[in-house]
Design a protein around this motif. Structure first.
Motif, PDB file in Angstrom:
ATOM      1  N   VAL A 150       0.862  -1.185   0.000  1.00  0.00           N
ATOM      2  CA  VAL A 150       0.000   0.000   0.000  1.00  0.00           C
ATOM      3  C   VAL A 150       0.895   1.230   0.000  1.00  0.00           C
ATOM      4  O   VAL A 150       1.880   1.282   0.746  1.00  0.00           O
ATOM      5  CB  VAL A 150      -0.924   0.040   1.235  1.00  0.00           C
ATOM      6  N   ILE A 151       0.566   2.208  -0.820  1.00  0.00           N
ATOM      7  CA  ILE A 151       1.249   3.494  -0.793  1.00  0.00           C
ATOM      8  C   ILE A 151       0.350   4.503  -0.077  1.00  0.00           C
ATOM      9  O   ILE A 151      -0.836   4.653  -0.406  1.00  0.00           O
ATOM     10  CB  ILE A 151       1.597   4.001  -2.196  1.00  0.00           C
ATOM     11  N   MET A 160      -6.758   4.770  13.871  1.00  0.00           N
ATOM     12  CA  MET A 160      -5.865   4.246  14.903  1.00  0.00           C
ATOM     13  C   MET A 160      -5.916   2.731  15.051  1.00  0.00           C
ATOM     14  O   MET A 160      -5.239   2.183  15.912  1.00  0.00           O
ATOM     15  CB  MET A 160      -6.190   4.900  16.251  1.00  0.00           C
ATOM     16  N   THR A 161      -6.731   2.048  14.261  1.00  0.00           N
ATOM     17  CA  THR A 161      -6.679   0.590  14.282  1.00  0.00           C
ATOM     18  C   THR A 161      -5.421   0.135  13.557  1.00  0.00           C
ATOM     19  O   THR A 161      -4.720   0.933  12.945  1.00  0.00           O
ATOM     20  CB  THR A 161      -7.942  -0.001  13.643  1.00  0.00           C
ATOM     21  N   HIS A 162      -5.132  -1.166  13.599  1.00  0.00           N
ATOM     22  CA  HIS A 162      -3.790  -1.621  13.220  1.00  0.00           C
ATOM     23  C   HIS A 162      -3.412  -1.261  11.775  1.00  0.00           C
ATOM     24  O   HIS A 162      -2.370  -0.645  11.536  1.00  0.00           O
ATOM     25  CB  HIS A 162      -3.673  -3.127  13.437  1.00  0.00           C
ATOM     26  N   LEU A 165      -3.581   2.621  11.201  1.00  0.00           N
ATOM     27  CA  LEU A 165      -2.438   3.304  11.798  1.00  0.00           C
ATOM     28  C   LEU A 165      -1.187   3.108  10.954  1.00  0.00           C
ATOM     29  O   LEU A 165      -0.362   4.018  10.833  1.00  0.00           O
ATOM     30  CB  LEU A 165      -2.210   2.794  13.222  1.00  0.00           C
ATOM     31  N   ALA A 166      -1.066   1.931  10.354  1.00  0.00           N
ATOM     32  CA  ALA A 166       0.107   1.659   9.519  1.00  0.00           C
ATOM     33  C   ALA A 166       0.186   2.607   8.326  1.00  0.00           C
ATOM     34  O   ALA A 166       1.282   2.937   7.862  1.00  0.00           O
ATOM     35  CB  ALA A 166       0.081   0.207   9.034  1.00  0.00           C
ATOM     36  N   VAL A 167      -0.962   3.074   7.815  1.00  0.00           N
ATOM     37  CA  VAL A 167      -0.955   3.983   6.668  1.00  0.00           C
ATOM     38  C   VAL A 167      -1.149   5.436   7.097  1.00  0.00           C
ATOM     39  O   VAL A 167      -1.354   6.317   6.259  1.00  0.00           O
ATOM     40  CB  VAL A 167      -2.025   3.595   5.622  1.00  0.00           C
ATOM     41  N   MET A 180       3.983  -3.439  12.664  1.00  0.00           N
ATOM     42  CA  MET A 180       2.954  -2.762  11.882  1.00  0.00           C
ATOM     43  C   MET A 180       2.704  -3.527  10.579  1.00  0.00           C
ATOM     44  O   MET A 180       3.500  -4.358  10.163  1.00  0.00           O
ATOM     45  CB  MET A 180       3.403  -1.333  11.549  1.00  0.00           C
ATOM     46  N   MET A 181       1.586  -3.245   9.936  1.00  0.00           N
ATOM     47  CA  MET A 181       1.252  -3.884   8.672  1.00  0.00           C
ATOM     48  C   MET A 181       2.400  -3.702   7.686  1.00  0.00           C
ATOM     49  O   MET A 181       2.850  -2.573   7.450  1.00  0.00           O
ATOM     50  CB  MET A 181      -0.027  -3.270   8.101  1.00  0.00           C
ATOM     51  N   PRO A 182       2.917  -4.783   7.096  1.00  0.00           N
ATOM     52  CA  PRO A 182       4.103  -4.661   6.233  1.00  0.00           C
ATOM     53  C   PRO A 182       3.788  -4.050   4.874  1.00  0.00           C
ATOM     54  O   PRO A 182       2.628  -3.923   4.481  1.00  0.00           O
ATOM     55  CB  PRO A 182       4.558  -6.111   6.082  1.00  0.00           C
ATOM     56  N   GLU A 183       4.845  -3.693   4.175  1.00  0.00           N
ATOM     57  CA  GLU A 183       4.795  -3.163   2.806  1.00  0.00           C
ATOM     58  C   GLU A 183       3.920  -1.927   2.672  1.00  0.00           C
ATOM     59  O   GLU A 183       3.098  -1.816   1.771  1.00  0.00           O
ATOM     60  CB  GLU A 183       4.348  -4.241   1.815  1.00  0.00           C
ATOM     61  N   VAL A 184       4.084  -1.000   3.615  1.00  0.00           N
ATOM     62  CA  VAL A 184       3.470   0.320   3.478  1.00  0.00           C
ATOM     63  C   VAL A 184       4.581   1.294   3.099  1.00  0.00           C
ATOM     64  O   VAL A 184       5.547   1.460   3.836  1.00  0.00           O
ATOM     65  CB  VAL A 184       2.777   0.779   4.771  1.00  0.00           C
ATOM     66  N   GLN A 185       4.452   1.907   1.946  1.00  0.00           N
ATOM     67  CA  GLN A 185       5.443   2.850   1.454  1.00  0.00           C
ATOM     68  C   GLN A 185       4.858   4.254   1.525  1.00  0.00           C
ATOM     69  O   GLN A 185       3.782   4.515   0.965  1.00  0.00           O
ATOM     70  CB  GLN A 185       5.810   2.524  -0.002  1.00  0.00           C
ATOM     71  N   PHE A 186       5.556   5.153   2.224  1.00  0.00           N
ATOM     72  CA  PHE A 186       5.087   6.533   2.319  1.00  0.00           C
ATOM     73  C   PHE A 186       5.746   7.398   1.260  1.00  0.00           C
ATOM     74  O   PHE A 186       6.947   7.290   1.003  1.00  0.00           O
ATOM     75  CB  PHE A 186       5.367   7.109   3.708  1.00  0.00           C
TER      76      PHE A 186
END
Length: 463
Positions: A150-151, A160-162, A165-167, A180-186
């Motif tokens: 996810v980007i 604020m849920t898991h 919050l990761a995104v 945290m939830m993996p593969e989040v790219q900011f």
């Protein structure tokens, strides 16, 4: 004189006491996680329209409106009547995802407000909060695409849920949460005052659009093609940052070309808040998934996804939630949506927003601690800065989170409720009822100037 005990009449509507006593009991009863009472130290006795009265009979102009939830303000008569109608109708208050005539009517009306009158969309009722809907949107994108990444964008807020919050961009609530939830790219999000690339202006916007497109196309970027891109067309908690139209259009174009689902989080910015029914309409785009909550329930808990039918990959029961059948919220939500549409509230809000920004720009000339005024409609931000310190190479002064916090306090003491946001909490945010009058906006300006003076800010003419 009653200070230690609470007298409850009509569910506390006429409770007596004092703010300090109520706050002390709240501190005893509730977790440390509570936040608003630390900034707004009062106990609410009643509210009407844009006005709140505390237990000591002090009045406040409410420019927070439940973080944008109360589009029609407090206790609008049509809203109260819609609740009464449900209560006396014999309808159950809770139906899981079973339908009722009320749900049928609400669904049809909400769909009619989506792009193309909703002909290409279907609805998913999720749990009652915006974060619940974000979680569902992320899961659906992964299920449909078979991809996991996810980007998201710096400054974004999605809950604020898991997974939500990761995104979310803010690092503070993530500090003690491992795994945290993996593969989040900011990615960097455009900022009208503080360009994250240090370029600024149209050149900065174009560079950010190119940067995003290049990341997706570059086989050496190190980022696998994501399932989804999630963003707000106007960042709220992140400091009231509207997405530039051309940048958002480029994001839409690239995601379509690569089969990446575009999720627009309209939880705070939706439903006439920015001067259009949805904030993404300013760019003329159509998202694949629209996240809706807050105002969609008319002040009661409700969260809904608008999903392009081609992406509705759910199997029955693969995402559920006990309170997705909140009939009272569908009644108040339907009343809200109809009032906003029938009375052209979006046009009113757009006009008021431009008027208010112009007034704040005039105030900025007298009080240079107002570094930047931005936003759309009645979703506005006032960035507080240190004008006596050196500017950066883009002409921006350092942010002043301490003064912003003091101003919020002085606003409260002057009878004005505002929220803060942005980096270091330096942005004072306006999210009043969409029915606020011009006279009430003038009261806001008066109270805000009183707070500036009370905080020790001297107008330029007085120096």
């Amino acid at each position: 004189m009653m200070t230690d005990k609470v007298r409850i009449d009509n569910f506390g509507a006429n409770s007596s006491g004092n703010n300090e006593a109520f706050l002390a009991r709240q501190a005893e009863y509730e977790s440390n996680v509570r936040s608003y009472p630390r900034k707004l130290p009062f106990a609410i006795a009643k509210a009407q329209g844009v006005w709140i009265t505390d237990v000591e009979n002090n009045q406040y102009l409410d420019c927070l409106a439940g973080a944008g939830t109360l589009a029609l303000g407090h206790n609008h008569p049509d809203m109260l009547q819609s609740i009464q109608n449900v209560i006396t109708s014999g309808l159950p208050l809770h139906t899981l995802d079973l339908t009722t005539p009320l749900k049928d009517e609400f669904s049809a009306y909400l769909l009619s407000l989506l792009p193309g009158q909703g002909k290409e969309y279907c609805l998913q009722f999720t749990g009652p909060s915006g974060a619940d809907a974000v979680e569902a949107a992320l899961k659906l994108a992964k299920k449909y695409t078979g991809r996991t990444g996810v980007i998201s964008f710096s400054g974004g807020y999605h809950g604020m849920t898991h997974g939500a919050l990761a995104v979310t961009g803010n690092l503070s609530p993530k500090e003690a949460v491992n795994g945290m939830m993996p593969e989040v790219q900011f990615m960097p999000y455009p900022h009208l005052y503080r360009c994250p690339l240090g370029i600024g202006g149209k050149a900065g916007e174009q560079a950010l659009a190119y940067y995003f497109e290049n990341l997706i196309n570059d086989v050496e970027s190190g980022v696998r093609k994501p399932a989804a891109v999630i963003l707000e067309a106007v960042q709220g908690e992140g400091g009231v940052n509207p997405a530039p139209v051309e940048w958002l259009q480029r994001i839409r174009k690239v995601t379509q070309e690569h089969g990446i689902l575009l999720i627009l989080d309209e939880v705070q910015a939706g439903f006439a808040r920015t001067g259009k029914f949805f904030a993404f309409e300013h760019a003329g785009i159509e998202p694949d998934i629209i996240v809706m909550s807050k105002a969609v329930g008319g002040g009661l808990p409700l969260a809904v996804l608008g999903i392009k039918k081609q992406f509705d990959a759910w199997a029955p029961g693969h995402h559920t939630g006990t309170f997705r059948g909140n009939q009272l919220a569908m009644a108040t939500g339907l009343t809200t949506l109809r009032h906003l549409k029938d009375n052209n509230i979006a046009d009113k809000v757009a006009e008021q927003g431009e008027w208010l920004k112009a007034k704040l720009a005039e105030m900025q000339k007298r009080y240079p601690v107002i570094g930047h005024v931005r936003g759309l409609g009645l979703m506005l931000g006032i960035e507080i800065v240190k004008p006596n310190e050196p500017q950066d190479h883009m002409g921006c002064y350092p942010a002043d989170g301490e003064l912003s916090a003091l101003l919020q306090k002085k606003c409260f003491e002057a009878g004005l409720i505002l929220e803060r946001g942005g980096r270091h909490g330096c942005v004072l945010r306006l999210l009043p009822s969409l029915l606020i009058s011009n006279e009430e906006l003038a009261i806001f300006l008066d109270k805000f100037e009183v707070a500036l003076v009370a905080a020790g800010v001297k107008p330029v003419s007085a120096e």
